[in-house]
Write a protein that holds these residues in place. Structure first.
Motif, PDB file in Angstrom:
ATOM      1  N   HIS A  35     -49.596 -15.640  53.904  1.00  0.00           N
ATOM      2  CA  HIS A  35     -50.048 -15.000  55.147  1.00  0.00           C
ATOM      3  C   HIS A  35     -51.226 -15.735  55.794  1.00  0.00           C
ATOM      4  O   HIS A  35     -51.547 -15.500  56.945  1.00  0.00           O
ATOM      5  N   SER A  46     -63.128 -25.290  46.544  1.00  0.00           N
ATOM      6  CA  SER A  46     -63.560 -25.181  45.140  1.00  0.00           C
ATOM      7  C   SER A  46     -64.462 -26.336  44.718  1.00  0.00           C
ATOM      8  O   SER A  46     -64.457 -27.401  45.338  1.00  0.00           O
ATOM      9  N   ASN A  52     -62.992 -28.804  40.923  1.00  0.00           N
ATOM     10  CA  ASN A  52     -63.010 -29.024  39.468  1.00  0.00           C
ATOM     11  C   ASN A  52     -61.614 -28.636  38.987  1.00  0.00           C
ATOM     12  O   ASN A  52     -61.363 -27.526  38.595  1.00  0.00           O
ATOM     13  N   CYS A 130     -47.187 -15.962  57.507  1.00  0.00           N
ATOM     14  CA  CYS A 130     -46.019 -15.073  57.336  1.00  0.00           C
ATOM     15  C   CYS A 130     -46.396 -13.932  56.394  1.00  0.00           C
ATOM     16  O   CYS A 130     -46.847 -14.168  55.267  1.00  0.00           O
ATOM     17  N   MET A 168     -61.119 -14.785  52.480  1.00  0.00           N
ATOM     18  CA  MET A 168     -60.211 -15.933  52.471  1.00  0.00           C
ATOM     19  C   MET A 168     -58.766 -15.513  52.291  1.00  0.00           C
ATOM     20  O   MET A 168     -57.907 -16.339  51.981  1.00  0.00           O
TER      21      MET A 168
HETATM   22  P1  FDA Z   1     -54.980 -18.392  44.967  1.00  0.00           P
HETATM   23  O1  FDA Z   1     -55.942 -17.305  45.283  1.00  0.00           O
HETATM   24  O2  FDA Z   1     -55.446 -19.775  44.969  1.00  0.00           O
HETATM   25  O3  FDA Z   1     -53.753 -18.326  45.972  1.00  0.00           O
HETATM   26  C1  FDA Z   1     -53.147 -17.126  46.351  1.00  0.00           C
HETATM   27  C2  FDA Z   1     -52.513 -17.314  47.693  1.00  0.00           C
HETATM   28  O4  FDA Z   1     -51.808 -16.109  48.021  1.00  0.00           O
HETATM   29  C3  FDA Z   1     -53.518 -17.537  48.813  1.00  0.00           C
HETATM   30  O5  FDA Z   1     -53.146 -18.685  49.553  1.00  0.00           O
HETATM   31  C4  FDA Z   1     -53.452 -16.264  49.657  1.00  0.00           C
HETATM   32  O6  FDA Z   1     -53.626 -16.499  51.029  1.00  0.00           O
HETATM   33  C5  FDA Z   1     -52.049 -15.778  49.353  1.00  0.00           C
HETATM   34  N1  FDA Z   1     -51.883 -14.343  49.525  1.00  0.00           N
HETATM   35  C6  FDA Z   1     -52.666 -13.347  49.057  1.00  0.00           C
HETATM   36  N2  FDA Z   1     -52.192 -12.159  49.446  1.00  0.00           N
HETATM   37  C7  FDA Z   1     -51.077 -12.405  50.160  1.00  0.00           C
HETATM   38  C8  FDA Z   1     -50.153 -11.582  50.823  1.00  0.00           C
HETATM   39  N3  FDA Z   1     -50.291 -10.246  50.843  1.00  0.00           N
HETATM   40  N4  FDA Z   1     -49.138 -12.158  51.479  1.00  0.00           N
HETATM   41  C9  FDA Z   1     -49.001 -13.522  51.490  1.00  0.00           C
HETATM   42  N5  FDA Z   1     -49.840 -14.344  50.879  1.00  0.00           N
HETATM   43  C10 FDA Z   1     -50.859 -13.790  50.208  1.00  0.00           C
HETATM   44  N6  FDA Z   1     -61.310 -22.714  39.571  1.00  0.00           N
HETATM   45  C11 FDA Z   1     -61.363 -23.891  38.907  1.00  0.00           C
HETATM   46  O7  FDA Z   1     -60.639 -24.078  37.939  1.00  0.00           O
HETATM   47  N7  FDA Z   1     -62.220 -24.874  39.337  1.00  0.00           N
HETATM   48  C12 FDA Z   1     -63.035 -24.723  40.421  1.00  0.00           C
HETATM   49  O8  FDA Z   1     -63.745 -25.657  40.820  1.00  0.00           O
HETATM   50  C13 FDA Z   1     -63.019 -23.474  41.089  1.00  0.00           C
HETATM   51  N8  FDA Z   1     -63.864 -23.231  42.126  1.00  0.00           N
HETATM   52  C14 FDA Z   1     -63.770 -22.042  42.817  1.00  0.00           C
HETATM   53  C15 FDA Z   1     -64.635 -21.819  43.885  1.00  0.00           C
HETATM   54  C16 FDA Z   1     -64.551 -20.629  44.601  1.00  0.00           C
HETATM   55  C17 FDA Z   1     -65.506 -20.374  45.728  1.00  0.00           C
HETATM   56  C18 FDA Z   1     -63.569 -19.669  44.245  1.00  0.00           C
HETATM   57  C19 FDA Z   1     -63.420 -18.386  45.019  1.00  0.00           C
HETATM   58  C20 FDA Z   1     -62.723 -19.891  43.173  1.00  0.00           C
HETATM   59  C21 FDA Z   1     -62.820 -21.074  42.431  1.00  0.00           C
HETATM   60  N9  FDA Z   1     -61.996 -21.298  41.346  1.00  0.00           N
HETATM   61  C22 FDA Z   1     -62.098 -22.493  40.662  1.00  0.00           C
HETATM   62  C23 FDA Z   1     -60.950 -20.344  40.938  1.00  0.00           C
HETATM   63  C24 FDA Z   1     -59.603 -20.807  41.515  1.00  0.00           C
HETATM   64  O9  FDA Z   1     -59.761 -21.007  42.908  1.00  0.00           O
HETATM   65  C25 FDA Z   1     -58.518 -19.763  41.263  1.00  0.00           C
HETATM   66  O10 FDA Z   1     -58.452 -19.470  39.893  1.00  0.00           O
HETATM   67  C26 FDA Z   1     -57.159 -20.308  41.715  1.00  0.00           C
HETATM   68  O11 FDA Z   1     -57.221 -20.596  43.104  1.00  0.00           O
HETATM   69  C27 FDA Z   1     -56.043 -19.314  41.448  1.00  0.00           C
HETATM   70  O12 FDA Z   1     -54.859 -19.849  41.963  1.00  0.00           O
HETATM   71  P2  FDA Z   1     -53.693 -18.892  42.445  1.00  0.00           P
HETATM   72  O13 FDA Z   1     -52.670 -19.808  43.059  1.00  0.00           O
HETATM   73  O14 FDA Z   1     -53.282 -17.997  41.363  1.00  0.00           O
HETATM   74  O15 FDA Z   1     -54.349 -17.977  43.575  1.00  0.00           O
END
Ligand code: FDA
Length: 393
Positions: A35, A46, A52, A130, A168
């Protein structure tokens, strides 16, 4: 009615993109939906913009959840070394910063761009902006209502991430869909998050905003040796983010401001050499100056070290080694890096991330009740779990 796709992946983050690439490579017709206006936004921001992306020290003890060992199957089948190999092949330069943490030399956007190129090469359709809605299942597969019409598929991969950083695009959508299909979801809470304090402790902490130092921080039996940062709202920095995943309301945290050191011994030695100096000067010989001055003020009117007994110096030293604080909470999902808890691993197959009771339904990434330490562990879980689902979906 013919199915519109073989596989639909919801969520174009690290886990969803990896799952879609792998399924696409197998010749599956894959639709990846998000979306948000852009894919992989959390990757982009990140690691301070350098991502990282993994850690060389992947092991079960660095993951939390009701059953952290669940993660091992996927983490071994697609390991940190496998991901590093892909990054190398993509020509993305990286370096190890500390504690096995691997970062891009350049911008994290390189990883997002590489994943987008891989999606294109694997023939994956990517629909951004979407919104998926209701999802039903029949003998053929899944039907997903979206603002771009009804889509259908044989396999559905939930990769919508956790609740952290709602600004985000984080939503509780994935948990709801998982529950709708009968999967259990464990209690969720913000993790890798700064801790907050009551006004009384904040009065003490706030003037030190910006001061950072290496500490040993402990909650219960868990402890971390990393840097701590004083902020206007409380305590942050890697040490505090790490312990926040283990800390629970009502518990104290203990901070050792001189890990492995002997502050009482150092104060006594300083007194021998310079008995006329104040305690602040002595503390500043091994602590950041602002912190040393602040601590000295808290200890009362300035007295030369010569007037402080060995016992008093022992007491001051002990206080530095075990500074007890009672957090009142955390900054919450607004700033948390990850969500602790999620889809119960009991209901999932560890090898494929497929729901045991719902063939064709997969749950990957942060949405699952697997949470890593700070330091690249969470991305590795996203890559590994996405990869594992992409082999069979
Ligand atoms: P992620 O959250 O990345 O992706 C989910 C996707 O689903 C998003 O694109 C979102 O838009 C979408 N979505 C959500 N709801 C929806 C809906 N209803 N309909 C359609 N789409 C939807 N980890 C690490 O290992 N090293 C690092 O350096 C960092 N640094 C870091 C910094 C910051 C500021 C944050 C907030 C987090 C990190 N992390 C991290 C954690 C890491 O970002 C996190 O664990 C992963 O992004 C998880 O990946 P996922 O694909 O599971 O979820």
């Amino acid at each position: 009615m013919a199915l519109t796709f073989d596989v639909v992946v919801l969520g174009a983050g690290a886990a969803g993109m990896m799952a879609a690439i792998e399924a696409g490579r197998r010749g599956r017709r894959v639709l990846l939906i998000d979306h948000a206006a852009k894919a992989g936004e959390k990757i982009r921001i990140s690691g301070g913009g350098r991502c990282n992306f993994t850690n060389t020290g992947i092991e079960a003890s660095r993951f939390l959840g009701a059953n952290p060992r669940f993660a091992l199957s996927a983490l071994k089948r697609f390991s940190q070394w496998d991901f590093i190999e892909r990054i190398n092949r993509a020509g993305i330069a990286w370096h190890e910063k500390t504690l096995g943490q691997l970062f891009c030399d350049g911008s994290a956007k390189q990883i997002v761009d590489w994943l987008l190129a891989e999606l294109r090469d694997s023939g994956v359709e990517l629909w951004l902006g979407c919104e998926p809605g209701e999802i039903s299942r029949d003998s053929q597969g899944f039907r997903i209502t979206t603002n771009r019409g009804l889509q259908s598929c044989e396999s559905l991969i939930l990769a919508t991430g956790g609740k952290s950083i709602p600004k985000m695009g984080a939503t509780g959508y994935g948990y709801k869909i998982a529950r709708d299909f009968g999967l259990a979801v464990t209690e969720t809470r913000p993790a890798l998050v700064p801790l907050t304090f009551a006004e009384q402790e904040l009065d003490w902490i706030r003037p030190l905003a910006g001061v950072a130092l290496p500490v040993r921080i402990a909650a219960g039996k868990t402890r971390f040796d990393e840097a701590m940062l004083f902020t206007h709202r409380g305590l942050s920095g890697p040490a505090v983010l790490q312990i926040s995943s283990y800390w629970r309301e009502g518990e104290a945290v203990s901070v050792d401001l001189l890990p492995g050191g002997d502050p009482a011994g150092m104060l006594k030695a300083f007194k021998k050499q310079n008995g006329a100096a104040g305690i602040g000067t002595a503390l500043a010989s091994f602590l950041p100056e602002r912190l040393a001055k602040h601590l000295a003020q808290r200890l009362g009117p300035v007295r030369p070290l010569a007037e402080l007994s060995g016992e008093e110096l022992e007491r001051i030293g002990a206080g530095l080694r075990d500074w007890r604080l009672m957090p009142v909470g955390s900054e919450g999902y607004r700033t948390a890096e990850v969500t602790l808890g999620g889809v119960d691993t009991d209901g999932l197959d560890a090898k494929t991330l497929q729901a045991k009771a719902v063939p064709g339904l997969f749950v990957v990434g942060e949405l699952v009740d697997i949470t890593g330490w700070l330091g690249g562990y969470n991305f590795q879980w996203a890559w590994s779990s996405g990869w594992a689902a992409g082999q069979v979906a």
